[in-house]
Design an enzyme around this catalytic site. Structure first.
Site, PDB file in Angstrom:
ATOM      1  N   LYS A 119       0.815  -1.216   0.000  1.00  0.00           N
ATOM      2  CA  LYS A 119       0.000   0.000   0.000  1.00  0.00           C
ATOM      3  C   LYS A 119       0.849   1.267   0.000  1.00  0.00           C
ATOM      4  CE  LYS A 119      -4.250  -2.073   1.503  1.00  0.00           C
ATOM      5  NZ  LYS A 119      -3.809  -3.491   1.569  1.00  0.00           N
TER       6      LYS A 119
HETATM    7  C1  LIG Z   1      -4.403  -4.580   0.922  1.00  0.00           C
HETATM    8  C2  LIG Z   1      -3.608  -5.825   0.789  1.00  0.00           C
HETATM    9  C3  LIG Z   1      -3.948  -6.830  -0.145  1.00  0.00           C
HETATM   10  C4  LIG Z   1      -5.174  -6.761  -1.032  1.00  0.00           C
HETATM   11  O1  LIG Z   1      -5.072  -5.781  -2.036  1.00  0.00           O
HETATM   12  P1  LIG Z   1      -6.381  -5.251  -2.795  1.00  0.00           P
HETATM   13  O2  LIG Z   1      -5.911  -4.085  -3.570  1.00  0.00           O
HETATM   14  O3  LIG Z   1      -7.353  -4.868  -1.693  1.00  0.00           O
HETATM   15  O4  LIG Z   1      -6.905  -6.352  -3.631  1.00  0.00           O
HETATM   16  C5  LIG Z   1      -3.114  -7.946  -0.233  1.00  0.00           C
HETATM   17  N1  LIG Z   1      -2.031  -8.078   0.562  1.00  0.00           N
HETATM   18  C6  LIG Z   1      -1.680  -7.139   1.474  1.00  0.00           C
HETATM   19  C7  LIG Z   1      -0.496  -7.380   2.326  1.00  0.00           C
HETATM   20  C8  LIG Z   1      -2.450  -5.983   1.624  1.00  0.00           C
HETATM   21  O5  LIG Z   1      -2.097  -5.059   2.537  1.00  0.00           O
END
Ligand SMILES: *Cc1c(COP(=O)(O)O)cnc(C)c1O
Length: 480
Positions: A119
């Site tokens: 993120k």
């Molecule tokens: C948010 C997240 C996901 C999922 O990603 P999306 O964009 O919501 O599909 C997968 N792995 C981790 C570690 C995350 O923080």
């Protein structure tokens, strides 16, 4: 480039990027998409390959984002990208490096940023864009958010030290991992308030919704959001699909990407990259036991779940009951028919909790045009992949990455496959210890964060308590 809501059927002119940047959700409840996807040809890709090798990730980000943003002068946008993706902020100066496992599978490392999860890749850019645009408009914003773990720390690391932004981040008390709590609560910044709510994640989200529903309060405090439906986050993520391809493919051959998915934000960026002309063969969508999306691509039926049907798993950032970014893909499936999208997501989901696109021609053809294939993993699968990757290659992968690796290894997709690594194992050390029986080695930057003073306020599960905090914190209401 102009942006239109997925639910817009007026055919009217779209909005400029910087307006939708601060707005997030469209007023009609839809999500913003560019009017069309800019196209990239082979000559451009060849030029970008030399560029990313010589000048790094930020230079590539500038090139890709320039195709989507025409209301920020080029020199300013270049500065924004250079600050967002400054090599020293990442554990690896390549920002999004790739590596190959002994069975041929590639990993794209997206968790080298300050919060150790993918993120950061979007949030670091969003932080810089916000600061730039708030300065230009001479205004401020109050970010009110809810997190179950990864989003909160990524947002706070991106927004700390930005004088025009205040952050109020709600989290369910005692429910994040000790490492995640330490990451957020150790941040010592007067404009960032961590609020531990006596409740679960859904309660936190309900409080955010309730406060946002009060239009007067929202306007008075300039309440905004940084959640994954913001187009700017998705756009930022498009860049690393290009970066991976440019690093791995030395000719025009397509790659496939395996993506651990929850809210469909990460893989939606892959869909945009493919739609722009990046040679992508398959987009392999991996879910955990919360398989809403796997079910859709297998049956054509999208059925959202209640909280009782939402499992708590060892890849918690993918524990979703509905996928908030999915509307963007469906908009493309139905040929950007805004009235249809409004009916599916506005009326049908509200009234019936499901919709069925199995009869839609575009759905049946989607494998050819969009390339999605899907699979899901269990807790035992993830432990198995963590063990296998460690024993074969000495590499520790986190449980979310293990979802992608499991599905990638079981799908038999032809050609080269890249699994997206979305978190460092240190964030989910309990599961790693369960799988391997060892303590996860910790990058030096995170040494001792559990021992730092904690900055968090505990509140009862009520919107009133949170409202009061927003009202009394410094730098708040504007008078006009
Ligand atoms: C948010 C997240 C996901 C999922 O990603 P999306 O964009 O919501 O599909 C997968 N792995 C981790 C570690 C995350 O923080």
């Amino acid at each position: 480039m102009r942006y239109v809501s997925t639910r817009d059927s007026s055919g009217g002119p779209g909005r400029p990027f910087c307006d939708i940047l601060l707005e997030g959700l469209a007023p009609d409840g839809g999500l913003y998409l560019p009017e069309h996807y800019p196209q990239v040809d082979g000559d451009t890709l060849a030029r970008w390959r030399s560029l990313v090798r010589a000048d790094g990730y930020a230079a590539l980000a500038f090139e890709v984002l320039s195709l989507f943003i025409d209301d920020i002068p080029a020199g300013d946008l270049r500065g924004i990208c250079e600050r967002a993706y400054a090599p020293h902020k990442f554990l690896d100066p390549a920002v999004a490096p790739v590596s190959q496992l002994s069975d041929g599978l590639w990993l794209l490392h997206l968790s080298n940023g300050p919060s150790a999860a993918f993120k950061d890749m979007a949030m670091q850019l969003l932080g810089e864009l916000f600061e730039y645009e708030l300065e230009r408009r001479d205004t401020t914003i109050t970010i009110l958010g809810a997190t179950s773990g990864d989003t909160g720390s990524a947002a706070e690391y991106a927004l700390m030290g930005k004088p025009r932004v205040r952050v109020f981040m709600l989290s369910p008390q005692g429910r994040m991992t000790p490492f995640q709590q330490a990451q957020m609560f150790s941040i010592d910044d007067p404009s960032i308030t961590n609020i531990a709510v006596d409740g679960v994640f859904d309660d936190c989200q309900d409080i955010v919704k309730e406060i946002n529903a009060d239009a007067g309060f929202k306007a008075r405090h300039r309440i905004g959001a940084v959640n994954s439906i913001n187009w700017a986050r998705l756009m930022a993520q498009v860049v690393y699909y290009f970066a991976a391809w440019l690093q791995i493919a030395d000719d025009d051959r397509p790659l496939s990407f395996a993506v651990p998915s929850g809210n469909f934000g990460n893989i939606a960026a892959g869909h945009v990259a493919k739609s722009m002309g990046l040679p992508i063969h398959r987009l392999i969508l991996a879910t955990n036991e919360n398989n809403v999306l796997d079910e859709f691509f297998t049956t054509g039926v999208y059925r959202i779940r209640g909280s009782a049907e939402t499992h708590e798993t060892s890849s918690p950032s993918m524990d979703i009951s509905k996928a908030s970014n999915f509307e963007r893909y469906v908009a493309d499936l139905v040929g950007r028919d805004g009235a249809r999208v409004a009916d599916l997501f506005g009326r049908q989901l509200r009234e019936e909790g499901r919709f069925d696109l199995s009869e839609l021609r575009a759905f049946r053809d989607q494998l050819e045009t969009h390339g999605f294939v899907t699979g899901s993993s269990t807790h035992a699968d993830r432990l198995g992949q963590i063990r296998r990757t460690y024993s074969e290659d000495g590499v520790i992968i986190d449980p979310h990455t293990a979802d992608a690796v499991q599905v990638a290894r079981s799908m038999q997709v032809c050609g080269t496959v890249v699994a997206l690594e979305t978190a460092l194992p240190v964030k989910f050390s309990g599961t790693i210890t369960e799988a391997l029986g060892i303590e996860v080695p910790r990058p030096a930057v995170f040494d001792g964060i559990e021992d730092l003073p904690r900055h968090v306020v505990e509140v009862a599960c009520s919107a009133t308590a949170v409202r009061e905090m927003i009202e009394t914190a410094p730098g708040g209401a504007v008078s006009e």
